[in-house]
Design an enzyme around this catalytic site. Sequence first.
Site, PDB file in Angstrom:
ATOM      1  N   HIS A  56       0.897  -1.249   0.007  1.00 51.63           N
ATOM      2  CA  HIS A  56       0.014   0.105  -0.006  1.00 51.63           C
ATOM      3  C   HIS A  56       0.879   1.069   0.058  1.00 51.63           C
ATOM      4  O   HIS A  56       1.081   1.872   1.067  1.00 51.63           O
ATOM      5  CB  HIS A  56      -0.881   0.156   1.341  1.00 51.63           C
ATOM      6  CG  HIS A  56      -2.072   0.940   1.229  1.00 51.63           C
ATOM      7  ND1 HIS A  56      -2.036   2.163   1.791  1.00 51.63           N
ATOM      8  CD2 HIS A  56      -3.392   0.719   0.610  1.00 51.63           C
ATOM      9  CE1 HIS A  56      -3.290   2.757   1.375  1.00 51.63           C
ATOM     10  NE2 HIS A  56      -4.050   1.902   0.945  1.00 51.63           N
ATOM     11  N   PHE A  57       1.400   1.860  -1.095  1.00 56.63           N
ATOM     12  CA  PHE A  57       1.366   1.360  -2.268  1.00 56.63           C
ATOM     13  C   PHE A  57       2.971   0.958  -2.816  1.00 56.63           C
ATOM     14  O   PHE A  57       3.637   1.795  -2.280  1.00 56.63           O
ATOM     15  CB  PHE A  57       0.785   2.104  -3.194  1.00 56.63           C
ATOM     16  CG  PHE A  57      -0.707   2.493  -2.966  1.00 56.63           C
ATOM     17  CD1 PHE A  57      -1.709   1.644  -3.286  1.00 56.63           C
ATOM     18  CD2 PHE A  57      -1.028   3.503  -2.206  1.00 56.63           C
ATOM     19  CE1 PHE A  57      -2.996   1.671  -3.268  1.00 56.63           C
ATOM     20  CE2 PHE A  57      -2.518   3.779  -1.957  1.00 56.63           C
ATOM     21  CZ  PHE A  57      -3.405   2.859  -2.351  1.00 56.63           C
TER      22      PHE A  57
END
Length: 147
Positions: free
Chosen positions: A50-51
């Site tokens: 993420h991410f």
Amino acid sequence: MPAMSIDEVMVHLPHRYPFLLVDGVVDFEKGKSIHAFKNLTINEAFFLGHFPGNPVMPGVLIVEALAQASGILGFKTLGKLPSDGVAYYLAGVEKARFRQPVVPGDRLDLKSVLTTYRRSLVKFDCEAFVAKNLAASCSLTCAETHV
């Protein structure tokens, strides 16, 4: 009241790695408020996905960190511990707002104010800050249960 170390936090929360999201407590006033914190490093498991290339703490985990800080406030206010067979489950999230990304290297300051305690329901108004800037806010309802 003096600050709480991670060891004392772990007495007041049943969570453990990788889901313990409070590293310590700066200040606490029984029945009123708590100021806790989470130090974020690139080694947090959630940053892997993420991410990739743009690591950001998921908003739902910011809310969870606020819930854990609120849980400490609830346990200390009522003089109970998880080892007593008591748990606080998140029962509601209202007015959640996210104002800025929380990234590796940030210290997330978690502030919670106990607003209502009725029977087994406890309500809190919460704010999360990074460097004195509001990153997120919400109102939480937690239900006391016996496990």
